[in-house]
Motif scaffolding. Structure first.
Motif, PDB file in Angstrom:
ATOM      1  N   UNK A 193       0.739  -0.992  -0.324  1.00 45.49           N
ATOM      2  CA  UNK A 193      -0.123   0.095   0.110  1.00 45.49           C
ATOM      3  C   UNK A 193       0.568   1.359   0.082  1.00 45.49           C
ATOM      4  N   UNK A 194       2.500   1.011   0.795  1.00 46.74           N
ATOM      5  CA  UNK A 194       3.041   2.277   1.185  1.00 46.74           C
ATOM      6  C   UNK A 194       3.673   2.494  -0.157  1.00 46.74           C
ATOM      7  N   UNK A 195       4.066   1.971  -0.963  1.00 46.52           N
ATOM      8  CA  UNK A 195       5.015   1.896  -1.967  1.00 46.52           C
ATOM      9  C   UNK A 195       3.859   2.569  -2.919  1.00 46.52           C
ATOM     10  N   UNK A 200       2.159   7.756  -6.006  1.00 49.87           N
ATOM     11  CA  UNK A 200       1.222   8.271  -6.635  1.00 49.87           C
ATOM     12  C   UNK A 200       1.696   9.297  -6.295  1.00 49.87           C
ATOM     13  N   UNK A 201       1.687   9.684  -4.838  1.00 47.16           N
ATOM     14  CA  UNK A 201       1.948  11.094  -3.973  1.00 47.16           C
ATOM     15  C   UNK A 201       2.899  12.206  -4.662  1.00 47.16           C
ATOM     16  N   UNK A 202       4.331  11.179  -4.426  1.00 43.92           N
ATOM     17  CA  UNK A 202       5.298  12.080  -4.691  1.00 43.92           C
ATOM     18  C   UNK A 202       5.634  11.995  -7.020  1.00 43.92           C
ATOM     19  N   UNK A 203       5.340  11.594  -7.109  1.00 45.12           N
ATOM     20  CA  UNK A 203       5.212  11.774  -8.784  1.00 45.12           C
ATOM     21  C   UNK A 203       6.247  12.655  -9.785  1.00 45.12           C
ATOM     22  N   UNK A 204       7.565  12.118  -9.356  1.00 48.41           N
ATOM     23  CA  UNK A 204       8.431  13.040  -9.694  1.00 48.41           C
ATOM     24  C   UNK A 204       9.152  12.194 -11.202  1.00 48.41           C
ATOM     25  N   UNK A 261       2.579  10.905   3.224  1.00 48.53           N
ATOM     26  CA  UNK A 261       3.288   9.726   3.765  1.00 48.53           C
ATOM     27  C   UNK A 261       4.553  10.591   3.228  1.00 48.53           C
ATOM     28  N   UNK A 262       5.402   9.426   4.061  1.00 49.73           N
ATOM     29  CA  UNK A 262       7.134   9.663   3.617  1.00 49.73           C
ATOM     30  C   UNK A 262       7.580   8.304   3.801  1.00 49.73           C
TER      31      UNK A 262
END
Length: 486
Positions: A193-195, A200-204, A261-262
């Motif tokens: 789930x974290x991966x 999705x959040x970082x999207x770099x 999340x980080x």
């Protein structure tokens, strides 16, 4: 029961010595640095000998400057959980139980692990002809950790008879939080789930996260992404070290300061560089979550630090829950200001992170401060990140790059807006509370004297306005008249 007695027997001498050095330090008595470092080494070796759960606990304690002297923090920060691999036959049984015979027919696993840690082992494999990576829990690890957590919780209450109340309460909170967090790390459905979430959040565009393929609680299958360790010479040939260190710093600090999340374990083994110059992030077993309000408060704390603003820093620390309830805030602010004055004339470009961390650890240890549990992973992440960036590029400066990042990402204004919103909300709450009606006490033996007095004051208010044109005075007199009438 035997395990609890054994753990207590191993740790008891180390705990007594920690109490001794803690007392000396808090009483401002002279401490032999070499002696305390030797004792810290003994603590490290004891934790390693007690196994995976205690190694992980030591890693968490390595950022608790409110509990441990700096010498202990430095030594425990070296704790690594690289251990010899468990026998393949035992590991294979776990894989077979979780995946089943049909799934295993599609897999061809190389039995020699490419990595082996205290919680899991990692293998290369082919899945339907495609190269993948398998992450597998070590055999019986859950049972071992459950037994050790039970021992920790049994022994913690005895700390109240050895240390001060503040130490005991903080230690108890750490164990309670740790006992749930370590089981999360062993559940690979959560890592999957974290991966997905961080990807999705970082999207770099220049950061890759392996795509998870299938997960059970004990087995995780993900795509294989080839890369070079971020501190290797190959990586530095692809991206110049100065650029690479900032790229790593920016990636993790953006997660910390902007995302929900980080990734909380940015050591060099978890970061790679591929042939195209992309960063590749591995191992999402240790992940933190932070709410927007806390992130904004941390940005304000960073800004206060770079401006050497002691009063604002104490205010933010109080809002974060980092100050003991009984502490005198005014005295604390004066103490923090004295601490910050030691850095006057020092710019973010010349401030060495080691010097600042050393001084900050001393402040947390001596002042009535505590490290809130919600910030433990955050502090550990920034500490590990700083070390990784310096290893990549020895001239890397944490504070000057932090100032640059905050400016580049326009993080200050949203944090200040939130601060204003908090202030206005607090004022509104106080105003609304003041409007609550108080119970009216019915008076007995009431006379008409109060009526005539209030009437007289009301007439006086009208006359005062006619002759002075002072509306404020007139209104005050009217309010006084109403109070008396009531």
């Amino acid at each position: 029961m035997f395990r609890t007695l054994y753990v207590g027997f191993k740790l008891f001498p180390r705990v007594l010595m920690l109490r001794h050095y803690r007392r000396l330090t808090l009483e401002n008595k002279k401490v032999n640095e070499k002696d305390i470092e030797k004792e810290a080494e003994k603590m490290l070796n004891t934790l390693v000998s007690l196994g995976p759960a205690f190694i992980k606990l030591g890693q968490i304690l390595s950022v608790h400057s409110d509990l441990l002297p700096e010498a202990y923090l430095k030594v425990l920060s070296r704790l690594q959980d690289n251990v010899p691999p468990a026998p393949w036959e035992e590991v294979y049984e776990e894989i077979k139980e979780d995946l089943g015979d049909e799934f295993l027919k599609r897999l061809n696993i190389n039995p020699n692990p490419i990595a082996s840690a205290s919680i899991a082992q990692v293998y290369l494999a082919d899945l339907d002809g495609k190269k993948v990576v398998l992450k597998v829990n070590r055999p019986n690890i859950r049972k071992e950790v459950e037994e050790d957590i039970k021992a920790m919780k049994t022994l913690v209450p005895f700390l109240k008879y050895i240390f001060d109340e503040s130490f005991y309460e903080s230690a108890k909170a750490i164990i309670d939080d740790f006992s749930s967090r370590i089981f999360d790390e062993m559940d690979f459905t959560k890592e999957e789930f974290y991966m997905r979430k961080i990807k999705e959040e970082l999207n770099f565009p220049d950061v890759k996260i392996p795509q998870p393929i299938y997960a059970t609680k004990r087995v995780l299958i993900m795509e294989y992404v080839k890369s070079y360790k971020v501190t290797s010479e190959e990586a530095k040939k692809i991206i110049p070290p100065e650029t690479l260190s900032y790229k790593v710093f920016r990636t993790f600090m953006v997660m910390l300061l902007e995302k929900e999340y980080f990734h909380a374990d940015p050591h060099p083994g978890n970061i790679g560089v591929d042939d195209e110059g992309n960063l590749v992030l591995y191992d999402f077993g240790m992940v933190g979550k932070m709410d927007k309000d806390t992130r904004n408060k941390l940005i304000r704390a960073y800004v206060a630090l770079t401006r050497l603003d002691g009063i604002e820093l104490v205010k933010v620390l109080d809002e974060l829950g980092a100050i003991q309830p009984e502490a005198n805030r005014e005295l604390l602010a004066k103490g923090i200001e004295l601490f910050l004055k030691t850095f006057q004339g020092v710019t973010p470009e010349t401030l060495k992170v080691e010097d600042f961390i050393s001084a900050a650890n001393e402040v947390f240890y001596r002042f009535p401060l505590r490290l809130p549990q919600k910030l433990v992973l955050y502090i550990r992440t920034t500490s590990t990140l700083g070390g990784t960036c310096i290893t990549i590029y020895p001239e890397f400066n944490f504070f000057s790059n932090l100032v640059k990042l905050i400016e580049d990402e326009d993080l200050v204004i949203p944090a200040l807006i939130d601060q204003v919103k908090d202030t206005l909300s607090s004022l509104a709450r106080k105003f609304r509370t003041s409007l609550l009606e108080r119970p009216v006490i019915e008076r007995k033996n009431n006379t008409g004297g109060e009526y005539y007095l209030s009437l007289g004051i009301a007439i006086l208010s009208i006359l005062s306005y006619i002759f002075t044109k002072n509306i404020t005075l007139a209104l005050l007199l009217i309010i006084f008249a109403l109070i008396i009438k009531r």
